[in-house]
Design an enzyme around this catalytic site. Structure first.
Site, mmCIF file in Angstrom:
data_model
loop_
_atom_site.group_PDB
_atom_site.id
_atom_site.type_symbol
_atom_site.label_atom_id
_atom_site.label_comp_id
_atom_site.label_asym_id
_atom_site.label_seq_id
_atom_site.Cartn_x
_atom_site.Cartn_y
_atom_site.Cartn_z
ATOM 1 N N ASP A 87 -2.767 -1.300 -6.093
ATOM 2 C CA ASP A 87 -3.849 -2.063 -5.984
ATOM 3 C C ASP A 87 -4.902 -1.310 -6.760
ATOM 4 O OD1 ASP A 87 -2.531 -3.493 -4.084
ATOM 5 O OD2 ASP A 87 -3.700 -3.097 -2.415
ATOM 6 N N HIS A 143 3.893 2.055 -7.271
ATOM 7 C CA HIS A 143 5.264 1.625 -7.339
ATOM 8 C C HIS A 143 5.777 1.320 -8.882
ATOM 9 C CE1 HIS A 143 5.689 0.536 -3.070
ATOM 10 N NE2 HIS A 143 4.073 0.763 -3.181
ATOM 11 N N SER A 226 -8.488 8.119 -7.324
ATOM 12 C CA SER A 226 -7.141 8.018 -8.347
ATOM 13 C C SER A 226 -7.525 6.905 -9.529
ATOM 14 C CB SER A 226 -5.949 7.998 -7.633
ATOM 15 O OG SER A 226 -6.079 6.846 -6.571
#
Length: 258
Positions: A87, A143, A226
């Site tokens: 995201d 991911h 991040s």
């Protein structure tokens, strides 16, 4: 120039080992569970998609690295799609020059410095870079964006400047000096995925256990702020339209593999 120097000085003064240890200790303390509800409300986090009940989290850090309900992030099923690994907001997209450099917030970055490998950097001449910024509200697990093999994985850097827009603008080549992990990945195409740590928290925790992975498999997670950098070789992908400054979810298609 003065503004930039003052910003860097303030970060240095608040970015030492003591402040990092203090923050980690606070967010992993039992007392920090009292912050979970206010944190979710302030950042407007959709708690209904969270796998566990809020009362089940022992501390704020556990909530920050939360897992989601199985269908909360559908993975694009097209076999030639390259999906977002996280995201976040796609804050920068551009072309890497023949000299292996690219521009972010008027600062020139060298791919060799970023990945720590001259031979690897050469592969990205005339290629494409993409930067995805994760804010505190985002789901912070990473991911794999396509079926691939993990050819190599290693860590670089030790600093932890903020990686938001202000940090990118006023910091000094922070993507190249912050603590980061470099993943060299190979499948239908070769590409590099680089999770970059942020101010005070340099924790990037890998969770995969096999070098052969499928699109959507979990790579790992960030503990607090991040950024993810993606590097593509020339003519390897066609990016989706209007991606820059777009808020994206993990699993959404961001490119077509050529």
């Amino acid at each position: 120039m003065l503004k930039k120097k003052m910003f860097q000085l303030c970060v240095e003064l608040t970015n030492g080992d003591l402040s990092s240890r203090t923050l980690k200790k606070l967010t992993k303390s039992n007392l920090s569970r009292l912050l979970i509800q206010p944190f979710a409300k302030i950042y407007d986090i959709n708690t209904e998609e969270v796998l566990d009940e809020l009362d089940d989290f022992k501390n704020l850090n556990e909530f920050f690295i939360r897992k989601l309900q199985p269908n909360a992030r559908p993975i694009d099923k097209d076999e030639n799609s390259f999906v977002s690994p996280t995201d976040g907001v796609i804050s920068e997209i551009g072309t890497i020059s023949k000299s292996r450099t690219f521009i972010v917030k008027n600062q020139t970055y060298n791919v060799q410095t970023l990945v720590g490998d001259s031979e690897l950097a050469d592969k990205y001449k005339d290629g494409t870079y993409m930067i995805i910024y994760l804010s505190p509200k985002n789901y912070h697990r990473i991911h794999f964006p396509m079926n691939c093999q993990v050819k190599d994985a290693y860590s670089l850097g030790k600093y932890s400047y903020p990686v938001n827009n202000l940090g990118l603008e006023l910091g000094d080549n922070i993507l190249s000096y912050n603590y980061r992990q470099v993943y060299k990945l190979s499948g239908k195409i070769n590409y590099t995925l680089i999770p970059v740590g942020a101010q005070n928290v340099n924790s990037i925790i890998p969770t995969y256990d096999n070098i052969y992975v499928k699109k959507g498999d979990e790579l790992g997670y960030f503990e607090f702020g991040s950024t993810v950098v993606l590097l593509f070789e020339k003519d390897n992908v066609i990016l989706e339209n209007d991606l820059e400054n777009k808020e994206i979810r993990m699993g959404e298609k961001i490119a077509t593999i050529l």
